[in-house]
Structures are given as C-alpha cells and as structure tokens.
Write a protein that holds these residues in place. Sequence first.
Motif, PDB file in Angstrom:
ATOM      1  N   UNK A  18      40.583  59.984  33.506  1.00 38.01           N
ATOM      2  CA  UNK A  18      40.940  60.316  32.128  1.00 38.01           C
ATOM      3  C   UNK A  18      41.544  59.106  31.418  1.00 38.01           C
ATOM      4  N   UNK A  19      42.378  58.362  32.147  1.00 39.81           N
ATOM      5  CA  UNK A  19      42.965  57.143  31.613  1.00 39.81           C
ATOM      6  C   UNK A  19      42.523  55.985  32.492  1.00 39.81           C
ATOM      7  N   UNK A  20      41.722  55.051  31.988  1.00 36.92           N
ATOM      8  CA  UNK A  20      41.234  53.955  32.830  1.00 36.92           C
ATOM      9  C   UNK A  20      42.388  53.160  33.422  1.00 36.92           C
ATOM     10  N   UNK A  21      42.302  52.875  34.751  1.00 37.34           N
ATOM     11  CA  UNK A  21      43.325  52.042  35.354  1.00 37.34           C
ATOM     12  C   UNK A  21      43.032  50.586  35.028  1.00 37.34           C
ATOM     13  N   UNK A  22      43.914  49.698  35.495  1.00 32.45           N
ATOM     14  CA  UNK A  22      43.794  48.294  35.123  1.00 32.45           C
ATOM     15  C   UNK A  22      42.485  47.689  35.624  1.00 32.45           C
ATOM     16  N   UNK A  23      41.977  48.188  36.751  1.00 32.83           N
ATOM     17  CA  UNK A  23      40.746  47.624  37.298  1.00 32.83           C
ATOM     18  C   UNK A  23      39.522  48.064  36.494  1.00 32.83           C
ATOM     19  N   UNK A  24      39.535  49.282  35.975  1.00 36.36           N
ATOM     20  CA  UNK A  24      38.396  49.773  35.215  1.00 36.36           C
ATOM     21  C   UNK A  24      38.330  49.179  33.811  1.00 36.36           C
ATOM     22  N   UNK A  25      39.327  48.409  33.424  1.00 39.53           N
ATOM     23  CA  UNK A  25      39.269  47.718  32.130  1.00 39.53           C
ATOM     24  C   UNK A  25      38.768  46.283  32.280  1.00 39.53           C
ATOM     25  N   UNK A 136      33.054  48.828  47.204  1.00 39.77           N
ATOM     26  CA  UNK A 136      33.169  47.386  47.448  1.00 39.77           C
ATOM     27  C   UNK A 136      33.660  46.644  46.209  1.00 39.77           C
ATOM     28  N   UNK A 137      33.160  47.041  45.036  1.00 44.11           N
ATOM     29  CA  UNK A 137      33.626  46.409  43.805  1.00 44.11           C
ATOM     30  C   UNK A 137      35.106  46.687  43.591  1.00 44.11           C
ATOM     31  N   UNK A 138      35.516  47.940  43.779  1.00 42.97           N
ATOM     32  CA  UNK A 138      36.921  48.287  43.594  1.00 42.97           C
ATOM     33  C   UNK A 138      37.808  47.518  44.567  1.00 42.97           C
ATOM     34  N   UNK A 139      37.332  47.353  45.800  1.00 41.30           N
ATOM     35  CA  UNK A 139      38.122  46.626  46.794  1.00 41.30           C
ATOM     36  C   UNK A 139      38.306  45.166  46.383  1.00 41.30           C
ATOM     37  N   UNK A 140      37.234  44.544  45.882  1.00 39.59           N
ATOM     38  CA  UNK A 140      37.326  43.146  45.447  1.00 39.59           C
ATOM     39  C   UNK A 140      38.271  43.013  44.250  1.00 39.59           C
ATOM     40  N   UNK A 141      38.177  43.944  43.304  1.00 35.65           N
ATOM     41  CA  UNK A 141      39.056  43.883  42.131  1.00 35.65           C
ATOM     42  C   UNK A 141      40.513  44.078  42.529  1.00 35.65           C
ATOM     43  N   UNK A 142      40.773  44.979  43.472  1.00 33.80           N
ATOM     44  CA  UNK A 142      42.153  45.174  43.940  1.00 33.80           C
ATOM     45  C   UNK A 142      42.682  43.911  44.590  1.00 33.80           C
ATOM     46  N   UNK A 143      41.846  43.280  45.422  1.00 38.52           N
ATOM     47  CA  UNK A 143      42.299  42.057  46.092  1.00 38.52           C
ATOM     48  C   UNK A 143      42.571  40.947  45.090  1.00 38.52           C
ATOM     49  N   UNK A 144      41.763  40.900  44.029  1.00 35.38           N
ATOM     50  CA  UNK A 144      41.858  39.789  43.081  1.00 35.38           C
ATOM     51  C   UNK A 144      42.984  39.976  42.079  1.00 35.38           C
ATOM     52  N   UNK A 145      43.128  41.186  41.568  1.00 36.24           N
ATOM     53  CA  UNK A 145      43.977  41.376  40.396  1.00 36.24           C
ATOM     54  C   UNK A 145      45.247  42.182  40.654  1.00 36.24           C
TER      55      UNK A 145
END
Length: 283
Positions: A18-25, A136-145
């Motif tokens: 419902x509210x995009x988290x920081x990774x989905x932006x 896999x994309x979410x995991x990479x974004x979490x590691x990076x940001x």
Amino acid sequence: MSPDLSIYTPREKVSPPLTPDVFHTKRILVVEDEAELQKLLLNILRRDGYIAVQAAGTVSHALELAKTWRPEAFLLDVMLPDGDGFELLRMIQKDNTSPALFLSARDEDEARLHGLGMGADDYITKPFLPQELLLRLNAVLRRTYTVPSVSHTVSIGSSQVNGAEHDLLTLGDVTIDFSTGIAHQVAQKNSQSMPKPIKDIPLTATELTILKILRDNRGIIVTTDSLMESVWGNSFGYENSLMVHMHRLRDKIEEDPSKPQWILTARGLGYRLAAPTAPSQTL
C-alpha cells in the motif's frame, strides 16, 4: 517465432504494498530487446510495487538513460542487437556504481562467471519464475541501500578509524566505508607527511555483504555454505560465484591479491578475516 513465456507468468497475482518502501522507489532500468519479455518484466516489477521502472532495447538507449535518468539498479540482457550486456555493464560502470543483475538464456558457467567477474551482483538464467527475479532483486537492493544502524570503531595496529558517522573498516592502507560502498586507498605513512587518499575503489553490493559477514565474525572461519546462504539465501550452486567475488574483493583491498593478508582461505572450510592484531598468511 515468439518465445514461450508461460513460465514467466505468475501463478498468483502479486499485490503491491500500500505504501512503497524505500527499495520499491528505486529507479530500475530493464535492458531487454525482446518486446514481449520487456513488457512482461516491467509488469512483474510494477505489480510488485516498483514505481520507477523504465526499459531500453539497445545498448545505445540504455547508455542514454544511464546518463540522463541515473538508474539505481540494472536488469541486463546479455544478447542485444547493437552489442552485449557485458560490454554495456563495462561502459555503465565508468560513472555509475549501481548494482546490476544479468538476465540471460546463456546458462554456461563461463558466461555466468564472466558476468559476476565484471562486477555484476547476480546472474539469473532464463527462463525464471517471477518470484525468483523479485527475491534476487530485492536482496541486491537491500544489500546496496540499507543504511547501517550501528557504527563501528576498528583498530588495526596503531591505526584507528572512528565510525561515528560512517561504518568503517580499515585493512592496511585501505579503509572501507560501508555507508558509501567505497574503499579508500591511502599512501603509506612516512615521517614527513600524513597519509593522503590516492584511490577510491567502488565495491559491489555483494562484495560489501561478504565483507560485512567476515567483519562481523572477524578472526573466525565462516564456512562456505554459511556465506552462500547469507548472501544468496541458498547454499546450492553458488560456490563458483563466491570464489569469483572473493577474487575481485582481494583485487580491490589486498596489497598482493596472490598472497592475501586480510581475507584468508581456510582450505576445505571457508574464509576468515584476519584478526586486527596483525595480518597473517593464507591457511
């Protein structure tokens, strides 16, 4: 003939948050020349809640968007009509350190390891399930940001770096800033002047994750299976990939990568980060 895309079709509709988290932006650029697959990839990302996604079908278009739109993650096909994803990544890396994942029908170990060796954060073989891509994309974004919540002060010999504002680790003449993903190399101290930064070396999200795990277990052997599970969420089939990332990490932070002083191999077991007291040789 159009490709068989049935395997890419989600069995269940993915409801976006419902509210995009920081990774989905984050701005995601999909580079894929097959029109149907390009559209499908964009739909998968948007259904999951990604709100800033664009696509390119050629190397030239991708480079234009890389300069003007400044993507924060790349999904790259290997085979493109005016070049290949490997060369595209090389050109992107000149002024953009955002993470990259390869999406390729080429499942040969040589191609996969070549992509990882160039600095890609993951390599996904087509066909794949939508949920695999998203995980896999979410995991990479979490590691990076992910912003570190705890700062560290690390002492090595007589050198001490205060991480009050940044998450720092010093190994010899290299200081890794986990908050920026940059390894700062400085000239050795001498009697006439203080050390000065001479080189900034960007680390990939996967390299930073590996280094964090070793740092958090400093002086203790971290098994290969544990590393693979922590980095990829799966200990099956990633051992060669881990070796490639270790090789690149040593190239960036070791004075002599062929005789590492900090990232040590425990043969048949895994790896460990040398204790702060003094560097030592490979086991």
